[in-house]
Design a protein around this motif. Structure first.
Motif, mmCIF file in Angstrom:
data_model
loop_
_atom_site.group_PDB
_atom_site.id
_atom_site.type_symbol
_atom_site.label_atom_id
_atom_site.label_comp_id
_atom_site.label_asym_id
_atom_site.label_seq_id
_atom_site.Cartn_x
_atom_site.Cartn_y
_atom_site.Cartn_z
ATOM 1 N N THR A 10 2.024 5.800 -7.543
ATOM 2 C CA THR A 10 1.708 7.018 -8.282
ATOM 3 C C THR A 10 1.863 8.229 -7.372
ATOM 4 O OG1 THR A 10 -0.627 6.772 -7.747
ATOM 5 C CG2 THR A 10 0.103 5.834 -9.823
ATOM 6 N N LYS A 11 3.029 8.335 -6.760
ATOM 7 C CA LYS A 11 3.253 9.412 -5.813
ATOM 8 C C LYS A 11 3.311 10.784 -6.478
ATOM 9 C CE LYS A 11 5.464 6.719 -2.166
ATOM 10 N NZ LYS A 11 6.671 6.510 -1.371
ATOM 11 N N ALA A 12 3.400 10.813 -7.806
ATOM 12 C CA ALA A 12 3.413 12.081 -8.515
ATOM 13 C C ALA A 12 2.004 12.604 -8.756
ATOM 14 C CB ALA A 12 4.138 11.924 -9.852
ATOM 15 N N SER A 13 1.052 12.044 -8.036
ATOM 16 C CA SER A 13 -0.341 12.440 -8.204
ATOM 17 C C SER A 13 -0.515 13.939 -8.058
ATOM 18 C CB SER A 13 -1.213 11.728 -7.159
ATOM 19 O OG SER A 13 -2.517 12.247 -7.177
ATOM 20 N N ALA A 14 -1.477 14.476 -8.844
ATOM 21 C CA ALA A 14 -1.780 15.899 -8.755
ATOM 22 C C ALA A 14 -2.378 16.237 -7.401
ATOM 23 C CB ALA A 14 -2.751 16.281 -9.872
ATOM 24 N N VAL A 15 -2.891 15.244 -6.691
ATOM 25 C CA VAL A 15 -3.454 15.467 -5.366
ATOM 26 C C VAL A 15 -2.352 15.247 -4.341
ATOM 27 C CG1 VAL A 15 -5.211 14.759 -3.720
ATOM 28 C CG2 VAL A 15 -5.701 14.701 -6.172
ATOM 29 N N ASP A 16 -2.001 16.288 -3.627
ATOM 30 C CA ASP A 16 -0.854 16.240 -2.730
ATOM 31 C C ASP A 16 -1.265 15.718 -1.361
ATOM 32 O OD1 ASP A 16 1.632 16.528 -1.664
ATOM 33 O OD2 ASP A 16 1.483 18.692 -1.373
ATOM 34 N N ILE A 17 -1.466 14.416 -1.269
ATOM 35 C CA ILE A 17 -1.775 13.762 0.005
ATOM 36 C C ILE A 17 -0.642 12.783 0.292
ATOM 37 C CG2 ILE A 17 -3.353 12.241 1.242
ATOM 38 C CD1 ILE A 17 -5.610 13.341 -0.461
ATOM 39 N N PRO A 18 0.146 13.011 1.332
ATOM 40 C CA PRO A 18 1.230 12.081 1.649
ATOM 41 C C PRO A 18 0.706 10.658 1.774
ATOM 42 C CG PRO A 18 1.407 14.064 2.977
ATOM 43 C CD PRO A 18 0.084 14.137 2.276
ATOM 44 N N PHE A 19 1.489 9.715 1.313
ATOM 45 C CA PHE A 19 1.062 8.322 1.299
ATOM 46 C C PHE A 19 0.688 7.828 2.687
ATOM 47 C CE2 PHE A 19 2.460 3.695 0.661
ATOM 48 C CZ PHE A 19 1.205 3.322 0.233
ATOM 49 N N HIS A 20 1.481 8.179 3.697
ATOM 50 C CA HIS A 20 1.173 7.687 5.044
ATOM 51 C C HIS A 20 -0.131 8.290 5.560
ATOM 52 C CE1 HIS A 20 2.576 11.447 6.945
ATOM 53 N NE2 HIS A 20 3.581 11.408 6.095
ATOM 54 N N ASP A 21 -0.438 9.525 5.154
ATOM 55 C CA ASP A 21 -1.712 10.112 5.558
ATOM 56 C C ASP A 21 -2.880 9.363 4.915
ATOM 57 O OD1 ASP A 21 -0.459 11.973 7.101
ATOM 58 O OD2 ASP A 21 -0.700 13.642 5.705
ATOM 59 N N TYR A 22 -2.693 8.956 3.668
ATOM 60 C CA TYR A 22 -3.725 8.174 2.988
ATOM 61 C C TYR A 22 -3.947 6.843 3.701
ATOM 62 C CZ TYR A 22 -5.810 5.214 -0.606
ATOM 63 O OH TYR A 22 -6.612 4.330 -1.279
ATOM 64 N N LEU A 23 -2.859 6.179 4.059
ATOM 65 C CA LEU A 23 -2.987 4.894 4.758
ATOM 66 C C LEU A 23 -3.698 5.060 6.103
ATOM 67 C CD1 LEU A 23 0.448 3.113 4.166
ATOM 68 C CD2 LEU A 23 -1.705 2.768 2.955
ATOM 69 N N GLU A 24 -3.339 6.099 6.826
ATOM 70 C CA GLU A 24 -3.988 6.339 8.104
ATOM 71 C C GLU A 24 -5.469 6.662 7.911
ATOM 72 O OE1 GLU A 24 -1.933 6.549 11.536
ATOM 73 O OE2 GLU A 24 -1.548 4.977 10.065
ATOM 74 N N ALA A 25 -5.778 7.424 6.857
ATOM 75 C CA ALA A 25 -7.175 7.804 6.602
ATOM 76 C C ALA A 25 -8.036 6.602 6.267
ATOM 77 C CB ALA A 25 -7.238 8.832 5.467
ATOM 78 N N LYS A 26 -7.454 5.596 5.612
ATOM 79 C CA LYS A 26 -8.248 4.447 5.180
ATOM 80 C C LYS A 26 -8.315 3.337 6.227
ATOM 81 C CE LYS A 26 -6.527 1.581 2.068
ATOM 82 N NZ LYS A 26 -6.288 0.388 2.875
ATOM 83 N N PHE A 27 -7.704 3.535 7.393
ATOM 84 C CA PHE A 27 -7.727 2.490 8.417
ATOM 85 C C PHE A 27 -9.155 2.137 8.809
ATOM 86 C CE2 PHE A 27 -7.813 1.169 12.884
ATOM 87 C CZ PHE A 27 -6.956 0.075 12.840
ATOM 88 N N ALA A 28 -9.963 3.144 9.094
ATOM 89 C CA ALA A 28 -11.345 2.888 9.506
ATOM 90 C C ALA A 28 -12.162 2.320 8.354
ATOM 91 C CB ALA A 28 -11.992 4.172 10.024
ATOM 92 N N LEU A 29 -11.928 2.801 7.139
ATOM 93 C CA LEU A 29 -12.635 2.296 5.964
ATOM 94 C C LEU A 29 -12.350 0.807 5.774
ATOM 95 C CD1 LEU A 29 -14.186 2.590 3.253
ATOM 96 C CD2 LEU A 29 -12.020 3.368 2.238
ATOM 97 N N ASP A 30 -11.089 0.437 5.830
ATOM 98 C CA ASP A 30 -10.733 -0.980 5.708
ATOM 99 C C ASP A 30 -11.371 -1.795 6.825
ATOM 100 O OD1 ASP A 30 -9.241 -0.657 3.425
ATOM 101 O OD2 ASP A 30 -7.302 -0.670 4.439
ATOM 102 N N GLY A 31 -11.321 -1.253 8.033
ATOM 103 C CA GLY A 31 -11.842 -1.989 9.173
ATOM 104 C C GLY A 31 -13.318 -2.316 9.045
ATOM 105 N N ARG A 32 -14.101 -1.362 8.574
ATOM 106 C CA ARG A 32 -15.535 -1.636 8.451
ATOM 107 C C ARG A 32 -15.863 -2.403 7.168
ATOM 108 N NH1 ARG A 32 -15.811 4.227 7.044
ATOM 109 N NH2 ARG A 32 -16.658 4.347 4.926
ATOM 110 N N SER A 33 -14.886 -2.494 6.235
ATOM 111 C CA SER A 33 -15.124 -3.200 4.972
ATOM 112 C C SER A 33 -14.778 -4.678 5.043
ATOM 113 C CB SER A 33 -14.314 -2.544 3.844
ATOM 114 O OG SER A 33 -14.651 -1.186 3.690
ATOM 115 N N LEU A 34 -13.938 -5.083 5.985
ATOM 116 C CA LEU A 34 -13.533 -6.483 6.075
ATOM 117 C C LEU A 34 -14.759 -7.389 6.172
ATOM 118 C CD1 LEU A 34 -10.584 -6.280 8.628
ATOM 119 C CD2 LEU A 34 -10.419 -6.522 6.142
ATOM 120 N N ASN A 35 -14.663 -8.532 5.502
ATOM 121 C CA ASN A 35 -15.755 -9.499 5.570
ATOM 122 C C ASN A 35 -15.749 -10.148 6.954
ATOM 123 O OD1 ASN A 35 -16.977 -12.312 5.262
ATOM 124 N ND2 ASN A 35 -17.534 -11.337 3.331
#
Length: 315
Positions: A10-35
């Motif tokens: 859904t890259k046509a999102s109204a929120v203009d956040i580049p996909f790679h920036d989103y992936l980088e932003a969620k690195f820490a979130l994923d890391g602390r969420s892993l079981n």
């Protein structure tokens, strides 16, 4: 994933956040969420003999490669990292090289990716740009020690992929699949029009259920529990599984790490799917999105997403 790959669609999102920036932003979130129990069992089961041969499906910016490098035993290591996005693979390649240099490895560029050495130990990472529908590993069938899939199985036909993964793995090889979306996204505090938000979130889940890939149904909004079943039906023994829920909630009106970026992107995804459904007026969705964004800006908005990590062994 859940959210990672859904954003890619859904890259046509109204929120203009580049996909790679989103992936980088969620690195820490994923890391602390892993079981952690599942992750610890995965680390314990990694073979100690050299070379350890691994495959990472849907590499993105290389999060799973970095985590594997941190978990792997002190053996020679050969990782094949696959993604269809060449730009993301470039970021993954740069990040992996930097990670290894920081740990004292001598890193060289090779045609397939990078080759690094340290005190007799060799770590090679090949970055392969390709669609998983057509991908086949260079290794001999039945020779891969471990396969990782992070936040991607909800986008793939589960039975088809499980059969292929079983074919690629050696006997007793392991499959570690993390952050598999499993059917619940909750926003806090409760919206003034609770029924409206429930409908919007229902559309968000339904969009994943209706998705078809390779002329088959994807893992969809219940990919975690479905993958658990499918692995048992395709020659795997389940070793460990557990929740890896995202907890994107503020503490004293402050978000951790890149959580505010993730939450901004997720609101955009949810709104876009609701708009595509045609079930809501533009004014209604604009008002919902504006009010939720205002809560986010005030450090008041929270989001919890239910996900499942699984570890299975090829019988």
């Amino acid at each position: 994933m859940g959210g990672v790959r859904r954003f890619a669609l859904t890259k046509a999102s109204a929120v203009d956040i580049p996909f790679h920036d989103y992936l980088e932003a969620k690195f820490a979130l994923d890391g602390r969420s892993l079981n952690r129990e599942v992750e610890n069992e995965f680390a314990r089961m990694l073979p100690g003999e050299s070379p350890l041969v691994c495959l990472d499906l849907g590499t993105g910016t290389g999060a799973s490669v970095l985590r594997l490098l941190g978990l792997s035993p002190e053996t020679d290591l050969h990782i094949t990292a696959v993604d269809r996005d060449r730009t993301l693979l470039g970021i993954a390649r740069e990040g992996t090289a930097a990670f290894l240099r920081d740990r004292g490895f001598d890193v060289s560029a090779v045609p397939a990716g990078i080759l690094s050495k340290k005190k007799g130990r060799e770590v090679a990472v090949d970055f392969v740009c390709g669609d998983l529908r057509l991908f086949e590993p260079n290794q001999t069938f039945g020779s891969i020690d471990a396969i990782i899939a992070h936040a991607v199985m909800d986008l793939l036909p589960l039975t088809t992929m499980a059969e292929r993964i079983a074919r690629w793995l050696r006997p007793k090889g392991i499959f570690y699949s993390t952050v598999n979306y499993d059917g619940e996204t909750v926003l806090f505090p409760i919206y003034t029009d609770e029924a409206l938000e429930n409908r919007i979130l229902g559309i968000y889940d339904a969009s994943m259920e209706e998705r078809r890939v390779w002329d088959d149904n994807s893992g969809g909004a219940r990919s975690g529990r479905r993958l658990h079943r499918v692995l048992g039906e395709t020659g795997f023994e389940m070793i460990a599984y557990g929740s890896s829920d995202w907890n994107i909630t503020p503490q004293r009106r402050t978000y951790r790490d890149g959580d505010a970026v993730c939450l901004t992107a997720l609101l955009g995804m949810i709104r876009d799917e609701a708009a595509r459904s045609g079930e809501f007026s533009e004014d209604m969705l604009d008002r919902w999105h504006r009010e939720r964004s205002e809560r986010l800006a005030a450090g008041e908005l929270g989001l919890i997403v239910h996900q499942i990590d699984l570890l299975a062994e090829k019988v």
